[in-house]
Design an enzyme around this catalytic site. Structure first.
Site, PDB file in Angstrom:
ATOM      1  N   SER A 529      79.554  28.614 -50.632  1.00  0.00           N
ATOM      2  CA  SER A 529      80.947  29.037 -50.722  1.00  0.00           C
ATOM      3  C   SER A 529      81.252  29.662 -52.075  1.00  0.00           C
ATOM      4  CB  SER A 529      81.849  27.820 -50.500  1.00  0.00           C
ATOM      5  OG  SER A 529      83.185  28.217 -50.267  1.00  0.00           O
ATOM      6  N   PRO A 530      82.191  30.605 -52.132  1.00  0.00           N
ATOM      7  CA  PRO A 530      82.592  31.156 -53.433  1.00  0.00           C
ATOM      8  C   PRO A 530      83.091  30.060 -54.366  1.00  0.00           C
ATOM      9  CG  PRO A 530      83.489  32.482 -51.643  1.00  0.00           C
ATOM     10  CD  PRO A 530      82.910  31.240 -51.018  1.00  0.00           C
ATOM     11  N   GLN A 608      83.102  38.413 -52.947  1.00  0.00           N
ATOM     12  CA  GLN A 608      84.486  38.162 -52.580  1.00  0.00           C
ATOM     13  C   GLN A 608      85.379  38.898 -53.575  1.00  0.00           C
ATOM     14  OE1 GLN A 608      86.721  34.408 -53.474  1.00  0.00           O
ATOM     15  NE2 GLN A 608      86.617  34.090 -51.249  1.00  0.00           N
ATOM     16  N   TYR A 690      96.699  33.664 -54.207  1.00  0.00           N
ATOM     17  CA  TYR A 690      96.459  34.846 -55.014  1.00  0.00           C
ATOM     18  C   TYR A 690      97.235  36.030 -54.414  1.00  0.00           C
ATOM     19  CZ  TYR A 690      92.980  31.802 -57.078  1.00  0.00           C
ATOM     20  OH  TYR A 690      92.372  30.739 -57.696  1.00  0.00           O
ATOM     21  N   ARG A 738      89.128  35.818 -46.062  1.00  0.00           N
ATOM     22  CA  ARG A 738      89.458  34.396 -46.234  1.00  0.00           C
ATOM     23  C   ARG A 738      90.973  34.246 -46.227  1.00  0.00           C
ATOM     24  NH1 ARG A 738      87.027  29.881 -50.370  1.00  0.00           N
ATOM     25  NH2 ARG A 738      85.447  29.896 -48.728  1.00  0.00           N
ATOM     26  N   ARG A 832      80.690  22.177 -53.373  1.00  0.00           N
ATOM     27  CA  ARG A 832      80.215  21.108 -54.263  1.00  0.00           C
ATOM     28  C   ARG A 832      78.803  20.630 -53.932  1.00  0.00           C
ATOM     29  NH1 ARG A 832      85.754  20.513 -54.096  1.00  0.00           N
ATOM     30  NH2 ARG A 832      86.779  20.245 -56.107  1.00  0.00           N
TER      31      ARG A 832
END
Length: 875
Positions: A529-530, A608, A690, A738, A832
C-alpha cells in the site's frame, strides 16, 4: 447467526482445528440467535420493559424434580400469566439507523447512597439484583455461593414460568467458565444441551452444508428453570411478579451492591443516563422470534426473494425427545417489512405468514409464537458500567446483534467475572473497576464483530448474485473473525469447493492466483500500500526510496505502490514529500522503476498522484501529524475556504476557475512524467481529505458553483482531472482511483455515495477502485477493527462488478485469502505488515507451503526460503 469465533459454540467432536497462530480455530462469523438480543427476549437481562407489574408477595421458585439439582422437583409445565404489551420501540425511521439517547426532560436525580463512601470499601453482604434473566439469576447464584452469609434478592416483574424467546446457544468457552464457577449448574446444563455440527445455507436453489462447527443449545425456559432451582438451593430470595425498587431506593434500604440486569430497556440505566452515558442505536431490519415443533438437524440459513424484497430465515434446534423444537427467526429490512404488510398484522397473522413464506424450510409445518413481536435491534453502549454500589450487567450494559448470538453468552460471562472480582478484591470499588476492566475489551471486540455481521444482513440483497459457494463462504466469514484457514481445517471438503469455484489451481492459495488489471497482469493479489515516508528533499526520491521500494519489490508482492507523489510544490503535505513536478524528479523515479523491473522481474510498480489541498504545509508525521510548520508555511488551496482544524491549520483559498485549470494541468504534467519514468500503473488519490477528496465530500465542499452542491457537482472536478490524466497516460497501463468510502462523520460521504462515486470513475475508465475510508475531517469517529474498511470495498464490488482493492487493518495472509475467497476484494493492499517485514509475501508463501511462480525468491535469497529453526530440542 453462525457461532462466532470467540468460541460461541462448543468445539467439534473431532480434534479442534487451530488458527495460524496456534489458537483453537474459532467458529464461523457470527452465531445462531441465542436470544433476541434486545428484542422480544431481552437476553442477559430481564424481560422487556412492560410497565409496572402487579404488586404481590414474593413468589418462591417452583420446586424441581428429583435428580436435577440435588434431588428437588422439576418446575411445573410453563403457564404464562403475564403478557407484555407490544415492544415500545417504534423501530428505525424510514431513512435508516438513528442514534437514540435519553429523552430530554428533568435531569435524573443523582445516586444517593445511604451510607458514607467508605462503606464501598467493604465486601457486600446485602445484594439486590434487578432482573431475573439468565445473567441476573446466575450473578445472584454465584454471589451467594461465593459467600453464603450474603443476603441476595432477585426482583423479576414477570412470573417464574414466563419467558420470551425460545432457544439459547452456549459456547464451550462460556460453559468452561460456568464449570469453573459452579460445577452444579454446569452438570445440569450438560444434561440438557442439544448438539449438532452442520450449517446449511440455502441460496437460489443451492443447498450447501458446512460441517465441523459444533453447536449446543437448550430452551430458554429450561435454562431459567435450572437457574431458579440453583438460586433456591443456595438460598437466594426470588421475588417474582414484583417490580424492583429503583437502584437508589435499594441503596437507601441498605443494600451494599445493586446489580442492574434489567435488560436492553434498563430503567436503571435510563434513570442515570447522565452517569452511565448510554448510546442506543436502532438498526434497519425488523425481526420476529418464533419456534417450530420439530428439531432441525443443522443450523439453517435460507433466503426468500419475494415481490416485496429479500427476507431471511435463521433456524436451529434446541430440544429433542418428546417435545422436539427449533428456534426460527425471520428478518427483513424495514422497508420490506412495511411493503409486505407485516406492520398491519397481529401476532397470529404474522406467525402464519412467516410459515407460508418459508414452507420449504419448515417442511410445511406451522410456527408458534410466544408473545412475539416484530422489533428492530438496538445496539447498547455505555461510557461506564458502574457508579457507587450500582453496576450494569448483560443487555443493560451492552448488546451485540443476535446474528452472532452473543447476548446470553455475554451476560453469563459478565456474571462470572462480577462474582469473581467481588469475592477476590478487597473493596467493592476495586471489584467493580476490575469487572469492567476485564469485560469491556471482550465486549467491545464482540460488538465490532456483531456490527459487521449486522451490516451484512442489512445489505443482504446486494450479496445475492454471488456464485453459490462464494455466497456461503461470505456468509460464514462475515464477522471477519472466521477465516479461510480455520474453516479449511474444520471442513476441508467445503473449503476445497470454495477454492475450486474461485479458480485456485491445486496447492495454490487464493492470494497466489494471478489477476489482470486492464493491460497489466499481476502475478499475485498482494499490494504494498502507498505509505508516505517524508524523507525527500525538494521532492526528490533518494536512496531511501530506492531501498524502501526495492526491498518490498524483492519481497514478492504483485504490485508495489509509491507514497502519494505530489503534483506541485504547493501540493505537498510536508517538506519531506516526493513529487513529480519537474524532470529531475522524474529521472529519480526512473531509477527506482528500473531497479524494480530489473532485479524483481514480474513485480509491478505503481505511482499514486495527489495534491494535499487543505491538509498541506504540515510537519513530518513524527514531528506532529497535521500540525502546521513552525515557519516556512506555504499557501494552501482547496474546494472551499475551510481549514482542516479551525484555529490550528491555516484557511485555504477556494480554487477559482483559473486555479482549477492550473491544478488540472499539474496532474496532467505529472502523469506524463510518470509514464516517462516507466511506472506500470497510476493511481489518482481522491481520498483522505486531500484536494480531490475535498471536492467529493459535502463536509469539505461548500461551493455554490458547478463544482459543488449535489454529488454530480462535487464529482465534476475530480472527473475532469481523471479524464485529463487518462488522456496522457498510456492506454495499455491501468489507471485506478483511491476513494474514502465514508467520512466517519455525520453529514459526510455515505456508503451509497461511495458506490456512485465508484460508478462514475469506472464509467470514465478506472480499472479498479482502491477503497479506503475517512481522514477527511478532524472530528471523524472511525470504527476501527480488523479489516474494518473491507465492507465498503465489498459493497462496491457487489453493486458494480468492478475490481476493488481492499485496504485497512489487513494484517495476515489468512485475512487476504479470506477476503479474496469471499469475493470482498480482488486485490489486498497491506501497509504496516510490509514495514514490519519487507519479505512479507515470500514469508506468507513459505508459511502456507507454496512454491510456485506467484512467489519467486530472488536467486541470492533462495537459500533462505525456509523458516529458520527457532531452537534446538536435543540436549
Amino acid at each position: 447467526m453462525i457461532p462466532d469465533p470467540d468460541g460461541h459454540a462448543p468445539a467439534p467432536s473431532r480434534a479442534p482445528a487451530r488458527d495460524p497462530g496456534g489458537a483453537p480455530a474459532r467458529d464461523p462469523g457470527g452465531g445462531p440467535a441465542r436470544d433476541p438480543g434486545g428484542g422480544p427476549a431481552s437476553d442477559g437481562g430481564r424481560s422487556p420493559a412492560t410497565g409496572p407489574a402487579p404488586a404481590s408477595a414474593p413468589v418462591p421458585a417452583p420446586a424441581p424434580a428429583p435428580g436435577l439439582l440435588g434431588g428437588r422437583a422439576d418446575p411445573p409445565p410453563p403457564a404464562s400469566t403475564d403478557t407484555p404489551p407490544p415492544d415500545p420501540d417504534p423501530g428505525p425511521a424510514p431513512d435508516g439507523p438513528s442514534a437514540i439517547r435519553r429523552p430530554s426532560g428533568p435531569a435524573p436525580h443523582a445516586f444517593a447512597p445511604a451510607r458514607p463512601p467508605e462503606a464501598l470499601t467493604l465486601h457486600p453482604l446485602r445484594v439486590a439484583v434487578i432482573g431475573g434473566g439468565p445473567g441476573g439469576l446466575y450473578a445472584a447464584a454465584l454471589l451467594k455461593r461465593g459467600d453464603p452469609r450474603r443476603e441476595v434478592t432477585v426482583w423479576e416483574r414477570n412470573a417464574p414460568t414466563d419467558t420470551f424467546g425460545f432457544g439459547v446457544v452456549l459456547s464451550d468457552e462460556t460453559l468452561g467458565g460456568i464449570e469453573s464457577a459452579d460445577p452444579v449448574v454446569h452438570a445440569a446444563l450438560r444434561r440438557e444441551l442439544v448438539h449438532w455440527d452442520d450449517v446449511e445455507i440455502v441460496h437460489r436453489g443451492h443447498r450447501l452444508t458446512s460441517t465441523g462447527h459444533g453447536f449446543a443449545a437448550l430452551g430458554r425456559r429450561r435454562l431459567l428453570e435450572l437457574l431458579h432451582t440453583r438460586c433456591t438451593d443456595l438460598g437466594v430470595r426470588l421475588r417474582f411478579r414484583t417490580e424492583a425498587p429503583t437502584a437508589d431506593a435499594l441503596t437507601a434500604q441498605g443494600y451494599d451492591l445493586v446489580v442492574a440486569a434489567d435488560g436492553v430497556h434498563s430503567r436503571t440505566r435510563e434513570e442515570h443516563a447522565d452517569i452511565f452515558r448510554p448510546t442506543l442505536t436502532t438498526h434497519r431490519c425488523r425481526y420476529i422470534w418464533l419456534a417450530a415443533d420439530f428439531a432441525l438437524d443443522a443450523f439453517r440459513f435460507e433466503i426468500a426473494e419475494t415481490e416485496y424484497g429479500v427476507m431471511q430465515l435463521h433456524a436451529y434446534p434446541y430440544a429433542l425427545g418428546s417435545e422436539p423444537s427449533s428456534t426460527v427467526i425471520v428478518e427483513m429490512r424495514e422497508e420490506v417489512w412495511r411493503a409486505a404488510g407485516f406492520d398491519e398484522l397481529d401476532e397470529e397473522e404474522s406467525t402464519a405468514r412467516c410459515a407460508k413464506i418459508f414452507a420449504d424450510a419448515l417442511q410445511g409445518r406451522t410456527l408458534r409464537s410466544n408473545k412475539s413481536a416484530w422489533t428492530a435491534f438496538r445496539t447498547v453502549v455505555n461510557a461506564r458500567w458502574s457508579h457507587g454500589s450500582t453496576v450494569l450487567l448483560g443487555d443493560a450494559a451492552h448488546t451485540a446483534h443476535f446474528s452472532i448470538g452473543s447476548g446470553t453468552k455475554l451476560a453469563v460471562e459478565d456474571a462470572v467475572a462480577l462474582a469473581a472480582h467481588v469475592d477476590r478484591e478487597p473493596t467493592l470499588a476495586r471489584a467493580l473497576a476490575a469487572y469492567e476492566a476485564e469485560r469491556r475489551p471482550v465486549v467491545e471486540s464482540t460488538q465490532r464483530a456483531a456490527a459487521a455481521s449486522l451490516r451484512w444482513f442489512e445489505e443482504l440483497a446486494g450479496q445475492l448474485d454471488r456464485p453459490p459457494h462464494q455466497f456461503a463462504f461470505n456468509l460464514l466469514t462475515r464477522s471477519r473473525r472466521v477465516t479461510h484457514d480455520n474453516l479449511r481445517l474444520r471442513d476441508p471438503a467445503f473449503t476445497a469447493a470454495v477454492e475450486e469455484e474461485f479458480g485456485c489451481p491445486p496447492g495454490t492459495p487464493p492470494m497466489f492466483t494471478p489477476f489482470r488489471l486492464g493491460g497489466l497482469t499481476l502475478r499475485n493479489r498482494v499490494v504494498v500500500s502507498p505509505m508516505d515516508q517524508y524523507v525527500a528533499e525538494n521532492g526528490l526520491p533518494g536512496d531511501f526510496h530506492l531501498v524502501h521500494l526495492g526491498a518490498r519489490a524483492l519481497g514478492g508482492a504483485g504490485l508495489v505502490m509509491t507514497e502519494m507523489v505530489c503534483v506541485s510544490e504547493q501540493g505537498r503535505i510536508t517538506p519531506g514529500c516526493t513529487g513529480l513536478w519537474n524532470d529531475e524528479q522524474a529521472a529519480a523515479w526512473a531509477r527506482v522503476t528500473r531497479f524494480v523491473h530489473t532485479e524483481a522481474p514480474g513485480t509491478a510498480i505503481g505511482v499514486q498522484l495527489g495534491h494535499s489541498g487543505r491538509k498541506g504545509s504540515t510537519r513530518r508525521m513524527w514531528d506532529g501529524i497535521d500540525m502546521p510548520l513552525p515557519h516556512g508555511n506555504w499557501p494552501l488551496v482547496a474546494a472551499s475556504a475551510l481549514p482542516y482544524r479551525p484555529g490550528v491549520n491555516q484557511t485555504p483559498q477556494a480554487l477559482d476557475r483559473a486555479g482549477l485549470a492550473a491544478v488540472r494541468e499539474e496532474f496532467t504534467a505529472a502523469a506524463r512524467r510518470a509514464a516517462q519514468a516507466d511506472f506500470d500503473l497510476l493511481e489518482l488519490h481522491c481520498a483522505h481529505g486531500y484536494l480531490l477528496s475535498g471536492f467529493l465530500s459535502p463536509l469539505t465542499n461548500q461551493r455554490t458553483d458547478a463544482y459543488g452542491g449535489d454529488l454530480a457537482g462535487r464529482l465534476r472536478f475530480p472527473l475532469e482531472v481523471f479524464d485529463a490524466v487518462r488522456e496522457v497516460w498510456p492506454a495499455d497501463r491501468p489507471l485506478t482511483v483511491r476513494i474514502s468510502a465514508t467520512d466517519w462523520a455525520e453529514g459526510g460521504t455515505t456508503a451509497d455515495d461511495a458506490v456512485e462515486i465508484a460508478r462514475a470513475f469506472t464509467a470514465h475508465g478506472a480499472a479498479a477502485i482502491d477503497v479506503s475510508t475517512g481522514q477527511v475531517v478532524a472530528d471523524e469517529r472511525p470504527e476501527f477493527g480488523r479489516s474494518y474498511q473491507t465492507p465498503y470495498a465489498d459493497r462496491i464490488r457487489a453493486a458494480l462488478g468492478v475490481p476493488v482493492i481492499a485496504v485497512g487493518a489487513i494484517s495476515s495472509w489468512d485475512d487476504v485469502n479470506s477476503l479474496l475467497l469471499a469475493g470482498r476484494a480482488d486485490l489486498c493492499a497491506l501497509a504496516r505488515p510490509h514495514l514490519y517485514d519487507p519479505q512479507w509475501t515470500l514469508h506468507a508463501a513459505v508459511e502456507q507451503g507454496y512454491e510456485g511462480p506467484a512467489a519467486p525468491w530472488p536467486a541470492p535469497y533462495r537459500a533462505g526460503n525456509r523458516r529458520p529453526p527457532t531452537g534446538r530440542k536435543d540436549p
